[in-house]
Design a protein around this motif. Sequence first.
Motif, PDB file in Angstrom:
ATOM      1  N   ALA A   2     -35.266   0.571  17.226  1.00 58.40           N
ATOM      2  CA  ALA A   2     -34.588  -0.303  18.194  1.00 58.40           C
ATOM      3  C   ALA A   2     -33.595   0.589  19.174  1.00 58.40           C
ATOM      4  CB  ALA A   2     -33.520  -1.122  17.276  1.00 58.40           C
ATOM      5  N   ASP A   3     -32.440   0.402  19.268  1.00 60.82           N
ATOM      6  CA  ASP A   3     -31.702   0.887  20.462  1.00 60.82           C
ATOM      7  C   ASP A   3     -31.424   2.430  20.153  1.00 60.82           C
ATOM      8  OD1 ASP A   3     -29.773   0.644  18.899  1.00 60.82           O
ATOM      9  OD2 ASP A   3     -28.450  -0.534  20.024  1.00 60.82           O
ATOM     10  N   ASN A  10     -39.695   1.596  13.268  1.00 57.17           N
ATOM     11  CA  ASN A  10     -40.574   0.441  13.079  1.00 57.17           C
ATOM     12  C   ASN A  10     -41.881   0.699  13.316  1.00 57.17           C
ATOM     13  OD1 ASN A  10     -40.952   0.655  16.040  1.00 57.17           O
ATOM     14  ND2 ASN A  10     -39.354  -0.824  16.276  1.00 57.17           N
ATOM     15  N   ALA A  11     -42.571   1.955  13.071  1.00 51.97           N
ATOM     16  CA  ALA A  11     -43.771   2.058  13.243  1.00 51.97           C
ATOM     17  C   ALA A  11     -44.910   1.688  14.433  1.00 51.97           C
ATOM     18  CB  ALA A  11     -44.621   1.409  11.978  1.00 51.97           C
ATOM     19  N   THR A  12     -43.907   1.864  15.734  1.00 47.63           N
ATOM     20  CA  THR A  12     -44.572   1.302  16.844  1.00 47.63           C
ATOM     21  C   THR A  12     -44.871   2.648  17.830  1.00 47.63           C
ATOM     22  OG1 THR A  12     -42.653   0.753  17.932  1.00 47.63           O
ATOM     23  CG2 THR A  12     -43.797  -1.066  16.776  1.00 47.63           C
ATOM     24  N   SER A  28     -37.583 -12.504   9.608  1.00 52.87           N
ATOM     25  CA  SER A  28     -36.421 -13.427   9.639  1.00 52.87           C
ATOM     26  C   SER A  28     -35.810 -13.189  11.304  1.00 52.87           C
ATOM     27  CB  SER A  28     -35.351 -13.109   8.742  1.00 52.87           C
ATOM     28  OG  SER A  28     -34.863 -11.786   8.993  1.00 52.87           O
ATOM     29  N   GLY A  29     -36.345 -12.460  12.058  1.00 57.59           N
ATOM     30  CA  GLY A  29     -36.037 -12.448  13.489  1.00 57.59           C
ATOM     31  C   GLY A  29     -34.985 -11.211  13.678  1.00 57.59           C
ATOM     32  N   GLN A  30     -34.532 -10.300  12.709  1.00 58.28           N
ATOM     33  CA  GLN A  30     -33.582  -9.402  12.899  1.00 58.28           C
ATOM     34  C   GLN A  30     -34.188  -8.476  14.106  1.00 58.28           C
ATOM     35  OE1 GLN A  30     -30.619  -9.194  11.415  1.00 58.28           O
ATOM     36  NE2 GLN A  30     -31.125 -11.338  10.290  1.00 58.28           N
ATOM     37  N   LEU A  31     -33.336  -7.673  14.728  1.00 54.97           N
ATOM     38  CA  LEU A  31     -33.679  -6.599  15.420  1.00 54.97           C
ATOM     39  C   LEU A  31     -34.579  -5.799  14.578  1.00 54.97           C
ATOM     40  CD1 LEU A  31     -30.368  -4.978  17.093  1.00 54.97           C
ATOM     41  CD2 LEU A  31     -32.529  -5.955  18.207  1.00 54.97           C
ATOM     42  N   PHE A  32     -35.643  -5.198  15.395  1.00 52.67           N
ATOM     43  CA  PHE A  32     -36.709  -4.331  14.924  1.00 52.67           C
ATOM     44  C   PHE A  32     -36.389  -3.093  14.740  1.00 52.67           C
ATOM     45  CE2 PHE A  32     -41.478  -3.771  15.719  1.00 52.67           C
ATOM     46  CZ  PHE A  32     -41.831  -3.711  14.628  1.00 52.67           C
ATOM     47  N   TRP A  33     -35.670  -2.924  13.581  1.00 56.91           N
ATOM     48  CA  TRP A  33     -35.149  -1.308  13.449  1.00 56.91           C
ATOM     49  C   TRP A  33     -36.265  -0.721  12.538  1.00 56.91           C
ATOM     50  CZ3 TRP A  33     -30.665   0.389  15.553  1.00 56.91           C
ATOM     51  CH2 TRP A  33     -29.825  -0.486  15.975  1.00 56.91           C
TER      52      TRP A  33
END
Length: 288
Positions: free
Chosen positions: A173-174, A196-198, A225-230
């Motif tokens: 994320a950030d 996040n494996a990206t 569930s749409g949480q931040l993509f951590w």
Amino acid sequence: MLRITLFVISFFCFPLITQASSVTLQILGSGGPNDISGRASSGYLIWIDEESKIMIDAGSGTSLRFGEAGASMSDLAFIGISHLHTDHSIDLFSLIKRGYFSKRDTPLTIAGPSGNDHYVGFSTFVDNFLNSYDYLNHYNIEIKTIDASLPGKAQPVWSEGEIKVYSFAVEHADTPTLAYRIVTPKGDIVFMSDNNATAAGMDEFIKDANILVMHFPINEQEEESGQLFWHANPSKIGQVARKAQPKLLVLSHFMDLSLNDKSNSLNKVQASYKGPIILANDLVKISL
Ligand SMILES: [Zn+2]
């Protein structure tokens, strides 16, 4: 003659250390910030020839585990911090204080990520704490701030003899975050930390590790569930491990979401990855 003999002994003893006749990973902390099972937060120790030489992450509780493991600050040469979240970094200062009670001839190298709009850089993080008062500011350390904005690029961070440490910027994320690869003559250990494996190029960085440590804090539903993509969810962890083909996958950094749904989550990993898996526990040792 005696002098020559001593020289010969020390000459042949020295390479034995750098050739690393034994390399062992010890889990210091397998939990996370909301631990529900008595685990310390993220922390890993690498023993080389029975010396506690390298540590990756120093989350809350790991200084206590460091002592329980029988590790020595005099032997510790490098600490790599993946990111500045407290569950990965806050015991760094406890360890520095611990070091005051043992002898150190060479600096302890500590490394961590550069900052961004949300986080200070690693050297500022350390300096802010140590310079707050005089109490801690005399330990022999060398601080390295690693550029965490260079995706796709492995960076050499530290080496001693044949032991080498590389870092790689991952996506969390950030939060500027680094993975680490420890290269030894006995094989390689990769610590992916929270991500996040990206990250582009990540597959290449982790490929063919002897031990791949991946963090397992969430269940399959959390990301949906749409949480931040951590974090990578269990399916993504399985896909990453399938491509990397480590000799052993170690799942760690458990939180309530993953522990409460452990068998389902593990099934999701194993849907892609068919190799050996160990679920980490504090103080467990795994030899290369
Ligand atoms: Zn974490």
